[in-house]
Enzyme design. Structure first.
Site, PDB file in Angstrom:
ATOM      1  CG  HIS A  37      30.519  41.168  38.984  1.00 19.05           C
ATOM      2  ND1 HIS A  37      31.749  41.689  38.652  1.00 19.05           N
ATOM      3  CD2 HIS A  37      30.294  41.549  40.256  1.00 19.05           C
ATOM      4  CE1 HIS A  37      32.235  42.350  39.668  1.00 19.05           C
ATOM      5  NE2 HIS A  37      31.378  42.290  40.662  1.00 19.05           N
ATOM      6  CG  MET A 188      37.603  36.059  37.651  1.00 19.85           C
ATOM      7  SD  MET A 188      37.656  37.045  36.163  1.00 19.85           S
ATOM      8  CE  MET A 188      38.192  35.819  34.993  1.00 19.85           C
ATOM      9  CB  SER A 190      36.461  45.122  40.773  1.00 18.64           C
ATOM     10  OG  SER A 190      35.216  44.581  40.447  1.00 18.64           O
TER      11      SER A 190
END
Ligand code: PAF
Length: 283
Positions: A37, A188, A190
């Protein structure tokens, strides 16, 4: 860094920046932020003077059996990371603010999920992209950015948003940002937080399987044979594969002989965690 759940406050700040002749970038997120992010914020700052981010776990893009209620909420750590990366304004609305009559009764942006059909209508997450497109359009209307950055990790999402912006003539430039990977190659996400240490190691095999498949396609092997073997390799690595497929990288349509920009996309379950990844390549 200013944090607000008020639409009027977002508009006021953006209006002031614009009046000063400055440009505005937007990074929409669902929070639980990681370096992927933050790389969107970093990229945004190369293209605009100010960055606005949003943190909103969008109920419209979760199916009933999915992880809406347990989706990790890490607001203070998220804000710290956004601020350190140079974000100046963060929109943190509640579900009631975004969907006063409930997500199911809200106006929706219908996207041609059937035409893409991987994480969409004909696959395991029906309605998912309608939920994404609706919230992204609403956020665009609130922030009114010049540009918006989205990760290539969610490749179908990126193509659907580019298509929506194009077809609905929104004056926003969409920038795709390369997938941020751990050293092991694991993209990557969450959802990686749901993985045990062992599962994380297993998950790193996805990238190796994608790379090996790409090398075979580039060497001229038939897609079907390559993908059949990829599913076997995924199973051997402990995955239950939802799909692994090669598409035209720009349209997401099935590959025709003249296509030279392709993308291989995978979605697979490791235990109960659904992971996605993809890799662009040329032939
Ligand atoms: O990619 C995401 O995190 C979400 O789909 C988005 C774009 C923030 C919309 O809720």
């Amino acid at each position: 860094m200013k944090v607000t759940s008020e639409i009027a406050a977002i508009r006021q700040q953006v209006r002031e920046w614009r009046a000063a002749g400055k440009t505005v970038a937007f990074v929409p997120t669902m929070g639980n932020l990681h370096k992927g992010h933050i790389s969107l914020v970093t990229e945004s700052l190369k293209h605009a003077d100010h960055v606005v981010a949003s943190i909103f776990v969008n109920p419209m893009q979760f199916a009933a059996h999915e992880d809406l209620d347990t989706y990790p909420k890490t607001l203070s750590a998220d804000l710290e990371q956004l601020s350190a990366a140079g974000t100046e304004l963060v929109f943190t609305p509640t579900s009631e603010q975004m969907y006063p009559n409930g997500a199911e009764n809200h106006t929706k942006v219908t996207v041609p999920e059937d035409a893409i059909g991987l994480c969409g209508e004909s696959s395991s997450r029906p309605g998912f992209f309608t939920g994404v497109a609706t919230i992204v359009l609403k956020l665009f209307n609130i922030v009114q950015p010049d540009i918006a950055c989205f990760g290539r990790k969610d490749y179908q999402q990126l193509i659907i948003i580019k298509t929506m912006v194009d077809e609905l003539a929104l004056p926003i430039r969409i920038i795709g940002v390369d997938t941020y990977r751990e050293q092991s190659g694991l993209a990557m996400s969450s959802r990686n937080n749901y993985l045990s240490k062992d599962e994380r190691e297993q998950a790193a095999e996805i990238k190796q399987i994608l790379d090996a498949s790409i090398a075979r396609v580039q060497a001229g092997e038939a897609h079907k044979a390559v993908l059949d073997d990829a599913i076997k390799s995924m199973a051997k690595a402990g995955f239950n594969t939802d799909y692994i497929i090669i598409r035209n990288a720009n349209t997401m349509q099935p590959v025709t002989p003249s296509d030279d920009e392709l993308v291989i996309l995978v979605a697979a379950f490791l235990g109960t965690t659904r992971l996605i990844d993809n890799q662009y390549f040329t032939v």
